[in-house]
Write an enzyme that holds these catalytic residues in place. Structure first.
Site, PDB file in Angstrom:
ATOM      1  N   GLN B  19     -62.308  17.743  -3.834  1.00 36.09           N
ATOM      2  CA  GLN B  19     -62.170  18.921  -2.956  1.00 36.09           C
ATOM      3  C   GLN B  19     -63.525  19.405  -2.475  1.00 36.09           C
ATOM      4  O   GLN B  19     -63.603  20.313  -1.632  1.00 36.09           O
ATOM      5  CB  GLN B  19     -61.419  20.041  -3.690  1.00 36.09           C
ATOM      6  CG  GLN B  19     -62.176  20.626  -4.866  1.00 36.09           C
ATOM      7  CD  GLN B  19     -61.364  21.622  -5.666  1.00 36.09           C
ATOM      8  OE1 GLN B  19     -60.440  21.262  -6.386  1.00 36.09           O
ATOM      9  NE2 GLN B  19     -61.681  22.897  -5.553  1.00 36.09           N
ATOM     10  N   CYS B  25     -57.853  23.485  -4.286  1.00 34.33           N
ATOM     11  CA  CYS B  25     -57.150  22.741  -5.357  1.00 34.33           C
ATOM     12  C   CYS B  25     -55.643  22.901  -5.233  1.00 34.33           C
ATOM     13  O   CYS B  25     -54.874  21.969  -5.461  1.00 34.33           O
ATOM     14  CB  CYS B  25     -57.613  23.240  -6.721  1.00 34.33           C
ATOM     15  SG  CYS B  25     -57.358  25.013  -6.980  1.00 34.33           S
ATOM     16  N   HIS B 162     -56.751  27.363 -11.506  1.00 32.02           N
ATOM     17  CA  HIS B 162     -57.005  26.042 -10.915  1.00 32.02           C
ATOM     18  C   HIS B 162     -55.711  25.217 -10.936  1.00 32.02           C
ATOM     19  O   HIS B 162     -55.039  25.127 -11.966  1.00 32.02           O
ATOM     20  CB  HIS B 162     -58.095  25.310 -11.727  1.00 32.02           C
ATOM     21  CG  HIS B 162     -58.504  23.995 -11.154  1.00 32.02           C
ATOM     22  ND1 HIS B 162     -58.875  23.833  -9.828  1.00 32.02           N
ATOM     23  CD2 HIS B 162     -58.609  22.766 -11.717  1.00 32.02           C
ATOM     24  CE1 HIS B 162     -59.188  22.577  -9.615  1.00 32.02           C
ATOM     25  NE2 HIS B 162     -59.040  21.912 -10.742  1.00 32.02           N
ATOM     26  N   ASN B 182     -57.116  15.687 -11.629  1.00 32.30           N
ATOM     27  CA  ASN B 182     -57.874  16.782 -11.047  1.00 32.30           C
ATOM     28  C   ASN B 182     -58.327  16.374  -9.638  1.00 32.30           C
ATOM     29  O   ASN B 182     -58.083  15.254  -9.191  1.00 32.30           O
ATOM     30  CB  ASN B 182     -59.078  17.107 -11.952  1.00 32.30           C
ATOM     31  CG  ASN B 182     -59.611  18.513 -11.728  1.00 32.30           C
ATOM     32  OD1 ASN B 182     -59.236  19.195 -10.779  1.00 32.30           O
ATOM     33  ND2 ASN B 182     -60.497  18.951 -12.594  1.00 32.30           N
TER      34      ASN B 182
END
Lengths: 76, 214
Positions: B19, B25, B162, B182
């Site tokens: 990102q 996110c 997150h 992630n």
């Protein structure tokens, strides 16, 4: 996005090293537990890291209801 | 429940993305879920446009932040078709929404579910098997320093901040863990993934769980 001074980066890096020592010291004997150390974020203070990367807004989710569980468990 | 399961083994999870300095996110996790569920349904596995969600989901704040729930509501209400990333590539900053004609190919969702699975992580694992990768929102403050291993301490279920994607779980070792994709690039963590202990709602991983239907 202001350029960050070398001193500030160095201070953040030192703080990261201290934080890693602390995080890794508490459960040293626990195998498979997480390991913390230097990575691409070590030059950021926690508040800087959070301000850039942790921008998901929390929402309230309904509790997963029992009756749905039975339908799930019946799924082949 | 199997001892170990990972949707990556079925080649329905796209590569880890980055990102960069964009607080998007929430968009990466939602688009990642749509990509996988479409592939599970037999569509080709391909990167879909995160930038489209960042620019166009008007109930979020682009690279300044957003919520997975708002993004899923926007996708579901508008029936917007997500186009390929190659047609609307990620540029790590918010921009004006690009609109496409209805005839343009893309992937819309049929619906989604969103639950708090805290204290019910077994049910959450069943949902993962049943519906595909799960969108979750965690407290990732301590992930700044994460290098690998199973996150089981120093990660409260405090304030969720997150959004990530659970692709599987592994209960073969002494500490069962969720396999979490992630969006900080593949050099972070375990090839871009984190391992978070199953049970105990570590990092608040079970508080805000969504599944996508296509």
């Amino acid at each position: 996005n202001r350029p960050r001074s070398g001193d500030r980066q160095a201070a953040a890096f030192r703080e990261s090293l201290n934080r890693h020592r602390y995080l890794n010291s508490l459960f040293p004997s626990e195998n498979s537990t997480a390991v913390y150390g230097i990575n691409q974020f070590s030059y950021l203070f926690p508040e800087e890291f959070k301000a850039i990367y942790l921008r998901s807004k929390p929402s309230r989710f309904p509790r997963y209801p029992a009756e749905v569980q039975t339908s799930l468990s019946n799924v082949s | 429940l199997p001892l170990r399961f990972d949707w990556r083994d079925r080649h329905v999870v796209t590569q880890v993305r980055n990102q960069q300095a964009c607080g998007g996110c929430w968009a990466f996790s939602v688009v990642g879920a749509v990509e996988s569920v479409c592939a599970i349904k037999g569509e080709p596995l391909e990167d879909l446009s995160v930038q489209q969600v960042i620019d166009c989901s008007y109930n979020n704040y682009g690279c300044s932040g957003g919520s997975t729930l708002n993004a899923l509501n926007w996708l579901n209400k508008t029936q917007v078709k997500l186009v390929r990333d190659s047609e609307y590539p990620f540029k790590a900053q918010s921009g004006l929404c690009h609109y496409f004609s209805d005839s343009h190919s893309g992937f819309s969702i049929k619906g989604f579910s969103a639950y708090d699975f805290s204290d019910q992580e077994d049910q959450m694992a069943k949902a993962l098997l049943t519906f595909g990768p799960l969108v979750v929102v965690v407290d990732a403050v301590s992930w700044q320093d994460y290098l690998g291993g199973v996150i089981q301490h120093h990660c409260s279920s405090g304030e969720a901040n997150h959004a990530v994607l659970i692709t599987g779980f592994d209960r073969t070792g002494s500490t069962p863990y969720w396999i979490v994709r992630n969006s900080w690039g593949s050099s972070w963590g375990v090839d871009g993934y984190a391992h978070v202990k199953m049970g105990g709602n570590i990092c608040g991983i079970a508080d805000s769980v969504s599944a996508v239907f296509v």
